[in-house]
Design a protein around this motif. Sequence first.
Motif, PDB file in Angstrom:
ATOM      1  N   THR A  42      -7.758   3.834   5.108  1.00 38.40           N
ATOM      2  CA  THR A  42      -7.011   4.638   6.096  1.00 38.40           C
ATOM      3  C   THR A  42      -5.535   4.715   5.746  1.00 38.40           C
ATOM      4  OG1 THR A  42      -8.488   3.662   7.761  1.00 38.40           O
ATOM      5  CG2 THR A  42      -6.579   4.901   8.577  1.00 38.40           C
ATOM      6  N   GLY A  43      -4.950   3.576   5.339  1.00 42.48           N
ATOM      7  CA  GLY A  43      -3.511   3.533   5.032  1.00 42.48           C
ATOM      8  C   GLY A  43      -2.698   4.020   6.212  1.00 42.48           C
ATOM      9  N   TYR A  59      -2.782   9.592   7.021  1.00 43.33           N
ATOM     10  CA  TYR A  59      -2.443  10.985   6.682  1.00 43.33           C
ATOM     11  C   TYR A  59      -3.654  11.784   6.173  1.00 43.33           C
ATOM     12  CZ  TYR A  59      -0.298  15.044   4.499  1.00 43.33           C
ATOM     13  OH  TYR A  59       0.007  16.328   4.139  1.00 43.33           O
ATOM     14  N   VAL A 119      -3.979   2.535  -5.624  1.00 46.56           N
ATOM     15  CA  VAL A 119      -3.915   1.090  -5.383  1.00 46.56           C
ATOM     16  C   VAL A 119      -5.356   0.569  -5.362  1.00 46.56           C
ATOM     17  CG1 VAL A 119      -1.724   1.109  -4.120  1.00 46.56           C
ATOM     18  CG2 VAL A 119      -3.850   1.439  -2.867  1.00 46.56           C
ATOM     19  N   PRO A 120      -5.562  -0.725  -5.736  1.00 51.60           N
ATOM     20  CA  PRO A 120      -6.932  -1.233  -5.845  1.00 51.60           C
ATOM     21  C   PRO A 120      -7.656  -1.366  -4.510  1.00 51.60           C
ATOM     22  CG  PRO A 120      -5.325  -2.945  -6.379  1.00 51.60           C
ATOM     23  CD  PRO A 120      -4.546  -1.703  -6.152  1.00 51.60           C
ATOM     24  N   ALA A 127      -8.879   4.329  -2.455  1.00 54.88           N
ATOM     25  CA  ALA A 127      -8.422   3.140  -3.182  1.00 54.88           C
ATOM     26  C   ALA A 127      -9.307   3.036  -4.426  1.00 54.88           C
ATOM     27  CB  ALA A 127      -8.552   1.896  -2.312  1.00 54.88           C
ATOM     28  N   GLU A 148     -10.104   0.570   7.216  1.00 60.76           N
ATOM     29  CA  GLU A 148      -8.920   0.011   6.567  1.00 60.76           C
ATOM     30  C   GLU A 148      -9.034  -1.516   6.577  1.00 60.76           C
ATOM     31  OE1 GLU A 148      -6.037   0.936   4.906  1.00 60.76           O
ATOM     32  OE2 GLU A 148      -5.754  -1.245   4.897  1.00 60.76           O
ATOM     33  N   LEU A 154      -2.348  -2.202   9.364  1.00 59.18           N
ATOM     34  CA  LEU A 154      -2.337  -0.775   9.005  1.00 59.18           C
ATOM     35  C   LEU A 154      -3.342   0.000   9.861  1.00 59.18           C
ATOM     36  CD1 LEU A 154      -2.036  -0.886   5.088  1.00 59.18           C
ATOM     37  CD2 LEU A 154      -0.275  -0.168   6.718  1.00 59.18           C
ATOM     38  N   GLN A 168       0.834  -1.208   0.000  1.00 57.00           N
ATOM     39  CA  GLN A 168       0.000   0.000   0.000  1.00 57.00           C
ATOM     40  C   GLN A 168       0.866   1.254   0.000  1.00 57.00           C
ATOM     41  OE1 GLN A 168      -3.066  -0.748  -0.593  1.00 57.00           O
ATOM     42  NE2 GLN A 168      -2.525  -2.894  -0.314  1.00 57.00           N
ATOM     43  N   THR A 169       0.237   2.406  -0.253  1.00 57.88           N
ATOM     44  CA  THR A 169       0.987   3.665  -0.314  1.00 57.88           C
ATOM     45  C   THR A 169       0.253   4.782   0.424  1.00 57.88           C
ATOM     46  OG1 THR A 169      -0.120   4.240  -2.396  1.00 57.88           O
ATOM     47  CG2 THR A 169       2.029   3.175  -2.590  1.00 57.88           C
ATOM     48  N   SER A 191      -0.816   8.516  -0.173  1.00 57.34           N
ATOM     49  CA  SER A 191      -1.054   9.235  -1.426  1.00 57.34           C
ATOM     50  C   SER A 191      -0.153  10.461  -1.558  1.00 57.34           C
ATOM     51  CB  SER A 191      -2.512   9.681  -1.512  1.00 57.34           C
ATOM     52  OG  SER A 191      -3.378   8.591  -1.306  1.00 57.34           O
ATOM     53  N   ASP A 240     -14.066  -3.816   5.789  1.00 55.54           N
ATOM     54  CA  ASP A 240     -14.099  -3.675   4.330  1.00 55.54           C
ATOM     55  C   ASP A 240     -14.965  -2.465   3.978  1.00 55.54           C
ATOM     56  OD1 ASP A 240     -14.558  -3.796   1.619  1.00 55.54           O
ATOM     57  OD2 ASP A 240     -14.812  -5.972   1.563  1.00 55.54           O
TER      58      ASP A 240
HETATM   59  N1  SAH Z   1      -5.545   7.434   2.623  1.00 50.24           N
HETATM   60  C1  SAH Z   1      -4.280   6.747   2.801  1.00 50.24           C
HETATM   61  C2  SAH Z   1      -3.726   6.141   1.531  1.00 50.24           C
HETATM   62  C3  SAH Z   1      -4.496   5.001   1.133  1.00 50.24           C
HETATM   63  S1  SAH Z   1      -3.810   3.772   0.105  1.00 50.24           S
HETATM   64  C4  SAH Z   1      -3.242   7.638   3.413  1.00 50.24           C
HETATM   65  O1  SAH Z   1      -3.494   8.825   3.573  1.00 50.24           O
HETATM   66  O2  SAH Z   1      -2.177   7.130   3.760  1.00 50.24           O
HETATM   67  C5  SAH Z   1      -5.309   2.817   0.044  1.00 50.24           C
HETATM   68  C6  SAH Z   1      -5.626   2.081   1.316  1.00 50.24           C
HETATM   69  O3  SAH Z   1      -6.892   1.455   1.125  1.00 50.24           O
HETATM   70  C7  SAH Z   1      -4.643   0.975   1.643  1.00 50.24           C
HETATM   71  O4  SAH Z   1      -4.190   1.126   2.956  1.00 50.24           O
HETATM   72  C8  SAH Z   1      -5.487  -0.285   1.481  1.00 50.24           C
HETATM   73  O5  SAH Z   1      -5.104  -1.325   2.348  1.00 50.24           O
HETATM   74  C9  SAH Z   1      -6.874   0.208   1.773  1.00 50.24           C
HETATM   75  N2  SAH Z   1      -7.968  -0.596   1.221  1.00 50.24           N
HETATM   76  C10 SAH Z   1      -8.010  -1.321   0.080  1.00 50.24           C
HETATM   77  N3  SAH Z   1      -9.202  -1.900  -0.098  1.00 50.24           N
HETATM   78  C11 SAH Z   1      -9.961  -1.543   0.972  1.00 50.24           C
HETATM   79  C12 SAH Z   1     -11.297  -1.835   1.371  1.00 50.24           C
HETATM   80  N4  SAH Z   1     -12.097  -2.602   0.648  1.00 50.24           N
HETATM   81  N5  SAH Z   1     -11.729  -1.314   2.539  1.00 50.24           N
HETATM   82  C13 SAH Z   1     -10.935  -0.520   3.304  1.00 50.24           C
HETATM   83  N6  SAH Z   1      -9.664  -0.211   2.966  1.00 50.24           N
HETATM   84  C14 SAH Z   1      -9.174  -0.707   1.819  1.00 50.24           C
END
Ligand code: SAH
Length: 237
Positions: free
Chosen positions: A111-112, A115, A230-231, A176, A131, A136, A83-84, A86, A158
């Motif tokens: 949440t990632g 931030y 990211v997906p 995402a 998240e 995470l 994950q990243t 943004s 989810d």
């Molecule tokens: N907003 C984050 C960046 C998010 S990256 C930040 O500020 O750092 C996308 C995040 O969505 C990842 O942490 C990933 O694990 C999460 N993610 C992916 N699919 C998801 C889902 N179905 N429900 C909740 N979180 C999800």
Amino acid sequence: MRARRIGALAFALMLTLGPQVAAQERDAYEREREEMVRLIEAYGVRDSATRAAMRAVPRHEFVPRESVGRAYGDYPLPIGYGQTISQPYIVAFMTEILEATSGMKILEVGTGSGYQAAVLGEIGCEVFTVEIFEALATSARQRLERLGYGNVTVRHADGHYGWVEEAPFDAVIVTAAAGHIPPALVEQLRPGGRMVIPVGSVYGVQNLILVEKHSEEDVRTRNLLPVRFVPMLQGLR
Ligand code: SAH
């Protein structure tokens, strides 16, 4: 006698130097943050609440230790689990599009690092963020608590299903990429609310879409910007 005078002198010195030393420590990344905000502004983000929040949130606290030196560059950075965090410009753009203001109740999916949630929390929003990776969610929760963001609540869940117990929300932000707009998220948006979500091919380029829910029957969407997220995953991890 002399000892007492020296003691008093040291105390006076402490009083004069103390706050400056603290200010210097606070300033360690201030110039980099200022540069980041200047760039965001040059890219067209006008909203002063967004810019003030991004000037205040210590982004270097949200990246892994080995990336601290690059925390304020305008690009995403890895945060583990594939994950990243943004890119700052995208965080600013999405915050501005949401028209986030103090007191708004906001749902974030993804949440990632926490931030984006912190930026919304800094504005004074009440943030509920979900998240899918438990690790995470746990580290973001601890980080946000340590940094004093008491108005952000993190849940391991989810995000396709939103957060029904806290609905309706004034705004929803999905960080995402989704193949389609999850219906539960539109349902949990109050009439008059806005949602921003990247939609499209989850492994390619997506469109950042603004959803405006005028009423239960009148929901409009608008393409804003090509983006790469990211997906959005299915199933807890
Ligand atoms: N907003 C984050 C960046 C998010 S990256 C930040 O500020 O750092 C996308 C995040 O969505 C990842 O942490 C990933 O694990 C999460 N993610 C992916 N699919 C998801 C889902 N179905 N429900 C909740 N979180 C999800």
